[in-house]
Enzyme design. Structure first.
Site, mmCIF file in Angstrom:
data_model
loop_
_atom_site.group_PDB
_atom_site.id
_atom_site.type_symbol
_atom_site.label_atom_id
_atom_site.label_comp_id
_atom_site.label_asym_id
_atom_site.label_seq_id
_atom_site.Cartn_x
_atom_site.Cartn_y
_atom_site.Cartn_z
ATOM 1 N N ASP A 59 0.862 -1.186 0.000
ATOM 2 C CA ASP A 59 0.000 0.000 0.000
ATOM 3 C C ASP A 59 0.897 1.234 0.000
ATOM 4 O OD1 ASP A 59 -3.253 0.246 0.925
ATOM 5 O OD2 ASP A 59 -2.044 2.086 0.940
ATOM 6 N N PHE A 182 -16.926 -10.287 -3.333
ATOM 7 C CA PHE A 182 -18.312 -10.103 -2.896
ATOM 8 C C PHE A 182 -18.442 -10.007 -1.385
ATOM 9 C CE2 PHE A 182 -18.376 -12.237 -6.991
ATOM 10 C CZ PHE A 182 -19.298 -11.486 -7.708
ATOM 11 N N LEU A 183 -17.311 -9.877 -0.672
ATOM 12 C CA LEU A 183 -17.393 -9.870 0.794
ATOM 13 C C LEU A 183 -18.238 -8.702 1.298
ATOM 14 C CD1 LEU A 183 -15.442 -7.416 2.046
ATOM 15 C CD2 LEU A 183 -13.642 -8.995 1.396
ATOM 16 N N LYS A 237 -20.283 -8.508 -11.063
ATOM 17 C CA LYS A 237 -20.148 -7.775 -9.789
ATOM 18 C C LYS A 237 -21.058 -6.539 -9.763
ATOM 19 C CE LYS A 237 -18.653 -6.116 -5.953
ATOM 20 N NZ LYS A 237 -19.015 -6.631 -4.658
ATOM 21 N N LEU A 283 -34.337 -7.425 2.900
ATOM 22 C CA LEU A 283 -35.703 -6.907 2.979
ATOM 23 C C LEU A 283 -35.918 -6.169 4.289
ATOM 24 C CD1 LEU A 283 -38.018 -9.697 1.451
ATOM 25 C CD2 LEU A 283 -37.324 -7.526 0.444
ATOM 26 N N CYS A 293 -19.903 0.775 -1.378
ATOM 27 C CA CYS A 293 -20.151 0.011 -2.616
ATOM 28 C C CYS A 293 -21.474 0.335 -3.313
ATOM 29 C CB CYS A 293 -20.093 -1.481 -2.314
ATOM 30 S SG CYS A 293 -18.436 -2.012 -1.845
ATOM 31 N N LYS A 358 -23.481 0.505 8.642
ATOM 32 C CA LYS A 358 -24.234 -0.667 9.112
ATOM 33 C C LYS A 358 -23.499 -1.194 10.333
ATOM 34 C CE LYS A 358 -21.968 -4.184 6.307
ATOM 35 N NZ LYS A 358 -22.127 -5.315 5.421
ATOM 36 N N ARG A 365 -18.291 5.506 5.201
ATOM 37 C CA ARG A 365 -18.384 6.026 3.830
ATOM 38 C C ARG A 365 -19.842 5.978 3.360
ATOM 39 N NH1 ARG A 365 -13.528 2.664 1.028
ATOM 40 N NH2 ARG A 365 -14.212 1.101 2.528
HETATM 41 P P1 NAD Z 1 -10.061 1.105 0.619
HETATM 42 O O1 NAD Z 1 -10.123 2.566 0.377
HETATM 43 O O2 NAD Z 1 -10.345 0.571 1.975
HETATM 44 O O3 NAD Z 1 -8.602 0.567 0.211
HETATM 45 C C1 NAD Z 1 -7.911 0.971 -0.932
HETATM 46 C C2 NAD Z 1 -6.432 0.994 -0.567
HETATM 47 O O4 NAD Z 1 -5.667 1.189 -1.755
HETATM 48 C C3 NAD Z 1 -6.047 2.130 0.371
HETATM 49 O O5 NAD Z 1 -5.389 1.596 1.516
HETATM 50 C C4 NAD Z 1 -5.102 3.005 -0.448
HETATM 51 O O6 NAD Z 1 -4.081 3.601 0.326
HETATM 52 C C5 NAD Z 1 -4.548 1.988 -1.420
HETATM 53 N N1 NAD Z 1 -3.979 2.535 -2.644
HETATM 54 C C6 NAD Z 1 -4.471 3.541 -3.416
HETATM 55 N N2 NAD Z 1 -3.656 3.715 -4.474
HETATM 56 C C7 NAD Z 1 -2.658 2.809 -4.398
HETATM 57 C C8 NAD Z 1 -1.555 2.474 -5.207
HETATM 58 N N3 NAD Z 1 -1.284 3.125 -6.345
HETATM 59 N N4 NAD Z 1 -0.727 1.481 -4.824
HETATM 60 C C9 NAD Z 1 -0.975 0.803 -3.679
HETATM 61 N N5 NAD Z 1 -2.015 1.073 -2.861
HETATM 62 C C10 NAD Z 1 -2.858 2.053 -3.223
HETATM 63 O O7 NAD Z 1 -11.026 0.451 -0.445
HETATM 64 P P2 NAD Z 1 -11.829 -0.939 -0.303
HETATM 65 O O8 NAD Z 1 -13.070 -0.727 0.462
HETATM 66 O O9 NAD Z 1 -10.886 -2.000 0.089
HETATM 67 O O10 NAD Z 1 -12.278 -1.156 -1.817
HETATM 68 C C11 NAD Z 1 -11.339 -1.538 -2.806
HETATM 69 C C12 NAD Z 1 -12.104 -2.010 -4.021
HETATM 70 O O11 NAD Z 1 -12.838 -3.198 -3.692
HETATM 71 C C13 NAD Z 1 -13.134 -1.015 -4.548
HETATM 72 O O12 NAD Z 1 -13.183 -1.131 -5.943
HETATM 73 C C14 NAD Z 1 -14.426 -1.504 -3.930
HETATM 74 O O13 NAD Z 1 -15.540 -1.125 -4.694
HETATM 75 C C15 NAD Z 1 -14.222 -2.999 -3.975
HETATM 76 N N6 NAD Z 1 -14.992 -3.740 -2.987
HETATM 77 C C16 NAD Z 1 -15.153 -3.257 -1.723
HETATM 78 C C17 NAD Z 1 -15.875 -3.992 -0.800
HETATM 79 C C18 NAD Z 1 -16.086 -3.477 0.598
HETATM 80 O O14 NAD Z 1 -16.949 -3.990 1.303
HETATM 81 N N7 NAD Z 1 -15.329 -2.488 1.051
HETATM 82 C C19 NAD Z 1 -16.442 -5.232 -1.147
HETATM 83 C C20 NAD Z 1 -16.235 -5.710 -2.437
HETATM 84 C C21 NAD Z 1 -15.513 -4.959 -3.354
#
Ligand code: NAD
Length: 500
Positions: A59, A182-183, A237, A283, A293, A358, A365
């Site tokens: 990260d 899908f978590l 997705k 529901l 999301c 939730k 967010r």
């Molecule tokens: P998040 O913001 O928690 O995490 C993203 C991470 O990426 C951050 O820690 C950020 O510092 C890092 N980052 C950004 N640019 C970077 C780079 N160039 N190199 C390395 N690290 C970098 O986001 P999230 O909630 O984990 O979501 C990530 C993706 O997964 C999104 O597309 C989201 O839609 C999808 N998603 C999220 C969930 C959920 O419940 N949060 C579930 C399924 C899918």
């Protein structure tokens, strides 16, 4: 090669997987690099390590990486710290802020960076673009590039075009895979290790074999899987999230109609859910959907449709309904205060119980609590707030409200309470004690978690979502709903649906 659903009998992929599972007793010997160690990246990295893989989580946020190296979780997620600790100690899980090095070391690169909503509603792919650029700058050997982030359909093609056309990377040096996640926050570890399905989209046999090796424990353990092409996996997705958003908005609109027609939405939802074609999940009416999301993925879906000269009436309607729904808690509070003593919200103190979007997460967010706080502040109310774990995150959005150490502190001298998150702790509040602490006994339960009968008996003026019939006083209920000739003969509880 064209891959399709493995559930179709006797297709090529089916034999392919049988072939794989016949020799896959060792886990993948490939090193996995997870780029982006947020919610999805950290959970995926830790769980993939738990499945026996070697994982490096990278990260750009050095503070987050330092925390993880020191055993501190940057997010709240039940059970996650145990999985991280176990695999970190076993040497299967590493953390780094050197993204380039992680890419150089990884054979399989999972991209798990954010894809937030852009100003025009499209998915902002700038974080993905940055990772693609870093991959291009560090690709010396063959890499399997997997999008774990939720991305619009066509992103895999775009990544390929960027690598080949913009950065001049040899197409033989990489394969593209879409493996959407899908978590659910709050259940993330369990959802990752016991998913409803695995979706793997690729046009590369080699990449498919590697992904099947990585997920071997799940596949041989009976997790349903869909092997398909990249675009279809990307679409699965977005289509899933948009559908869930529609389901939530639907039940919220049913709830509003229940309020207007003296029906009880809990009974309606329960009965609807008994129909196996509908299912009881999603529901629960409430203050509108939020989180990182559903809002952005639904908006992105509408945007993609428009880009393809198609309307997307259903998803747009779900988004519109959600805007209305997020105003309901304050609308209901205004109505209660006017009814009680023709009061306005100006200068009143309102306690918000629950800030997370939730329960069981510290994620705020797009939390509906944000809309509620904004509406209260617009009307001149003083806002106090309590959440078991999301306070620090909300402090960044609203540094100016009063954060409290317990629901009882928040309720002290408050004119009203609005329940915004369905935390177990909030379900167990002692409302008799709360009433003595408050200036006025008014509750809006935007999650339908407190029995209105209990609140009424304690002398609260209350309202919930789609349960106005139950929130009215007993006298009012009798007057309104029970025909005069039946009032003496049939006990009132015959008319009340049994509540859980
Ligand atoms: P998040 O913001 O928690 O995490 C993203 C991470 O990426 C951050 O820690 C950020 O510092 C890092 N980052 C950004 N640019 C970077 C780079 N160039 N190199 C390395 N690290 C970098 O986001 P999230 O909630 O984990 O979501 C990530 C993706 O997964 C999104 O597309 C989201 O839609 C999808 N998603 C999220 C969930 C959920 O419940 N949060 C579930 C399924 C899918």
């Amino acid at each position: 090669m064209s891959l399709s659903f493995v559930s179709r009998p006797l297709n090529r992929s089916f034999f392919f997987i049988l072939f794989l599972s016949s020799f896959l007793y060792a886990h993948s010997d490939k090193t996995i690099a997870i780029i982006g160690t947020g919610y999805v990246g950290l959970v995926s990295g830790a769980c993939l390590a738990d499945l026996g893989n070697s994982v490096i989580c990278a990260d750009t946020d050095s503070r987050k990486i330092d925390m993880l190296r020191n055993g501190i979780m940057p997010i709240y997620e039940a059970g996650l710290s145990d999985v991280v600790e176990r695999n970190f100690d076993a040497g299967r899980l590493l953390f780094t802020d050197d993204v380039a090095n992680a890419i150089a070391m990884g054979d399989v690169i999972f991209i798990a960076v954010g894809t937030p909503m852009g100003d025009d509603g499209s998915a902002d792919l700038s974080y993905i673009d940055a990772v693609v650029r870093t991959i291009a700058e560090n690709i010396l050997s063959y890499k399997i590039i997997v999008t774990k982030s939720t991305v619009p359909v066509g992103t895999g093609k775009k990544i390929r075009a960027q690598l080949e056309d913009v950065y001049g990377v040899d197409p033989k040096l990489f394969s593209i895979v879409s493996n959407p996640e899908f978590l659910r926050e709050g259940h993330a570890v369990n959802d990752f290790l016991y998913p409803d399905r695995l979706v793997i989209g690729t046009d590369s046999d080699n990449a498919l074999i590697s992904l099947c090796e990585i997920y071997e424990t799940l596949i041989t353990g009976g997790t349903p899987y869909v092997l398909t092409d990249v675009q279809t996996a990307e679409m699965i997705k977005h289509a899933s999230n948009s559908f869930l958003a529609i389901k939530i908005s639907y039940i919220n609109e049913i709830a509003n109609l229940c309020d207007a027609t003296d029906a009880d939405v809990k009974a309606v939802a329960y009965a609807m859910g008994l129909d196996h074609r509908i299912s009881p999940a999603f529901l629960n009416p409430g203050p509108g959907f939020g989180g990182s999301c559903f809002p952005k993925d639904s908006q992105a879906m509408v945007y993609i449709a428009h880009q393809n000269n198609l309307p997307f009436y259903t998803v747009q309607a779900a988004l519109d309904a959600n805007v209305v729904q997020q105003g309901k808690p304050v609308e209901k509070l205004i109505n209660l205060m006017q009814r009680k003593a023709n009061q306005s919200l100006e200068g009143k103190t309102v306690a918000i119980l629950g800030l997370a979007f939730k329960a069981n997460t510290d994620d705020v967010r797009c939390s509906p609590a944000i809309a509620t706080i904004n509406l209260l502040q617009d009307r001149g109310a003083i806002v106090k707030a309590y959440d078991p774990i999301a306070t620090n995150n909300m402090c960044r959005i609203f540094p100016d409200i009063i954060y409290c150490s317990s629901p009882y502190v928040a309720a002290t001298d408050a004119d009203a309470i609005i329940i915004m998150t369905e935390w177990d702790e909030i379900k167990q509040i002692d409302f008799a004690r709360i009433k003595k602490l408050m200036k006025q006994a008014i509750v809006v339960d935007a999650r339908n978690i407190i029995n209105p009968e209990v609140l009424k008996q304690l002398g609260f003026a209350c309202d919930a979502i789609g349960q106005s019939c139950l929130c009215r006083s007993r006298g009012e209920y009798l007057r309104t709903f029970v025909p005069v000739h039946l009032r003496k003969r049939i006990p009132l509880n015959k008319f009340l649906v049994k509540r859980d």
